[in-house]
Design an enzyme around this catalytic site. Sequence first.
Site, PDB file in Angstrom:
ATOM      1  N   HIS A 147      -6.419  -1.021  -6.712  1.00  0.00           N
ATOM      2  CA  HIS A 147      -7.783  -0.744  -7.048  1.00  0.00           C
ATOM      3  C   HIS A 147      -8.203   0.704  -6.884  1.00  0.00           C
ATOM      4  O   HIS A 147      -9.385   1.040  -7.017  1.00  0.00           O
ATOM      5  CB  HIS A 147      -8.686  -1.619  -6.185  1.00  0.00           C
ATOM      6  CG  HIS A 147      -8.550  -1.260  -4.704  1.00  0.00           C
ATOM      7  ND1 HIS A 147      -9.638  -0.931  -3.937  1.00  0.00           N
ATOM      8  CD2 HIS A 147      -7.467  -1.134  -3.889  1.00  0.00           C
ATOM      9  CE1 HIS A 147      -9.224  -0.639  -2.696  1.00  0.00           C
ATOM     10  NE2 HIS A 147      -7.926  -0.763  -2.650  1.00  0.00           N
ATOM     11  N   ASP A 166      -1.599  -3.198  -3.133  1.00  0.00           N
ATOM     12  CA  ASP A 166      -2.699  -4.147  -2.842  1.00  0.00           C
ATOM     13  C   ASP A 166      -2.684  -5.372  -3.762  1.00  0.00           C
ATOM     14  O   ASP A 166      -3.228  -6.423  -3.399  1.00  0.00           O
ATOM     15  CB  ASP A 166      -4.047  -3.444  -3.022  1.00  0.00           C
ATOM     16  CG  ASP A 166      -4.397  -2.563  -1.834  1.00  0.00           C
ATOM     17  OD1 ASP A 166      -4.096  -2.944  -0.696  1.00  0.00           O
ATOM     18  OD2 ASP A 166      -4.974  -1.482  -2.058  1.00  0.00           O
ATOM     19  N   TYR A 194      -9.643 -12.156  -2.018  1.00  0.00           N
ATOM     20  CA  TYR A 194      -9.225 -10.747  -2.012  1.00  0.00           C
ATOM     21  C   TYR A 194      -9.478 -10.119  -3.396  1.00  0.00           C
ATOM     22  O   TYR A 194     -10.089  -9.054  -3.512  1.00  0.00           O
ATOM     23  CB  TYR A 194      -7.732 -10.665  -1.643  1.00  0.00           C
ATOM     24  CG  TYR A 194      -7.226  -9.261  -1.456  1.00  0.00           C
ATOM     25  CD1 TYR A 194      -7.168  -8.683  -0.192  1.00  0.00           C
ATOM     26  CD2 TYR A 194      -6.818  -8.501  -2.549  1.00  0.00           C
ATOM     27  CE1 TYR A 194      -6.718  -7.388  -0.021  1.00  0.00           C
ATOM     28  CE2 TYR A 194      -6.375  -7.200  -2.389  1.00  0.00           C
ATOM     29  CZ  TYR A 194      -6.320  -6.650  -1.120  1.00  0.00           C
ATOM     30  OH  TYR A 194      -5.883  -5.364  -0.960  1.00  0.00           O
TER      31      TYR A 194
END
Length: 402
Positions: A147, A166, A194
Site C-alpha cells: 500500500h 504487506d 487487514y
Amino acid sequence: MEAFEVKKDVWWVGTVDWVCRNFHGYTTSQRGTTYNAFLIKDEKNVLIDTVKSEYGPKMLCNIAHVMEPEKVDYIVVNHLEQDHSGALSLLVEKTQPEKIFCSTMGAKNIQKIYPQSKDWPIVPVKTGDSISIGSRTLTFVELRMMHWPDNMGTYVSEDKLFISSDAFGQNWATSEKFADEVDRSEFTRLLRRYYNNIIMPYSPMVLKKLDEIEKMNIEIDMILPDHGLLIRGDDVPNVLNEYRELALQKPKKKAVIVYDTMWHSTEKMANAVASGLAEKGISVKLFYLKANNHSDVMEEVWDAGAVIVGSPTHNNGIMPRVADCLTYMKGLRPQKKIGAAIGSFGWSGESVNILTEHLKNMGMDTPVDPIKVQYVPDHEILKKCVEMGRTLADAIIAKVEE
Ligand code: FEO
C-alpha cells in the site's frame, strides 16, 4: 517465537508482537500481529525484510540461531514502512551487507526515513529484475501502492515462494505458523480486515497486479506475507481469489448502519431502519460508534450494498465519532454503495444534510431523502424509518442483480 525453517534453508527470523493493538496509528489489531522476515541460506545469504525497531535485538537472536549475522551478504528491503525497516540500521551495522536491494521507489525514498542510508550499498531493482544467489534466483516484483509506493515482492523460483510484503497479511499473533493450522473463518476475517483497513483504496491497482501475476505464469507453493500466518497449498489460490473478491467490492444483500447518539433518538431511528432492511432479507450490521472502532465498521463495508449513517445535530454539526468514521471511510474509497442519512436534532437540524454530503462525496447513490426528527422520534417517524429500510432494501437487491 524462535526461528523456524519454512522450506529447506529458508528460515523465518521475524518476531511476534502479542501486545500490539494500535496498528500504524490509524487502525486496530485486535489479536496482535507479527513482523515476518526471512533468511535464505545459499552461496549468498540473503535477509528479506526486518522488524519494528524495538524487536531488532530479538530478530538478531533469531538470525544467530541459523547463522552468524555477519554471514548475511545481501539484504532485500521489500518495504520501507517502519514495521519492516525499523531494525534495518541495526541489521546493516551488524551484517555489513555487500548489497541492499529495494524497489526504485524504495531507493528514492529511503534517505528520507534513514538519512544514514546515503552510505549504504543500495541497489534499486524493478519488476522482472533477477539476481542469482547460488542455487537460487530471486526475482523482484514491484507492488506499487499495495500500500506504499515502494512495496515490492520477492519470488524465489526454485522454492516457488513469493515473499509478498504487506499484501496477503493479517494482524494475528499466533504460535501456529501456517494458515492451515488455525481456525479458517477467523483467518479469512482477519485477512479481510487487514485488506479493508489498509489496502482497499488501491483496489484498482490490486486487480491489475493480480492479472500481471497471473500472466507471469509463475508457480507459487507458498505466499509469505510480512504479517500473520504463512500461506501454503490450497490456501494459495484461495487467498489470491479472496483478494480479487475484496478488490472487486461486489455488493451483497447486506447493509451497514453506523451511528452515534446522545439520548437514544438517533439510535431508535437506526434500529427502525434496520428492521425495514431485515424484513426484506437484507443482512444488517449495526455499529454504535461508542462501542465500535472505525476499523470494525470498515471490516464490513466492502461487500455491503448500502451504508446508512446516523448522527444527531451537535453544535450545528455532526457527532465527533461520526465525523471520524466518515473521514476514515472516505480515505478507504469504498465503491458501489448506496448511502442514506438519519438523525435527531434539538433546534437547528443540520446533521442529515452534512451526512448526505459526506456520502455523496464518496460517490454513493442517495436514492432516499434523509430523515430527521426534532428531539424524540414518535411512532410515525419510526414507521418512516422502517419504510426507509424497506426502500433501501429494494435498491440494494436491484444493485446486487445488476
Ligand atoms: Fe506492514 Fe506497510 O507495513
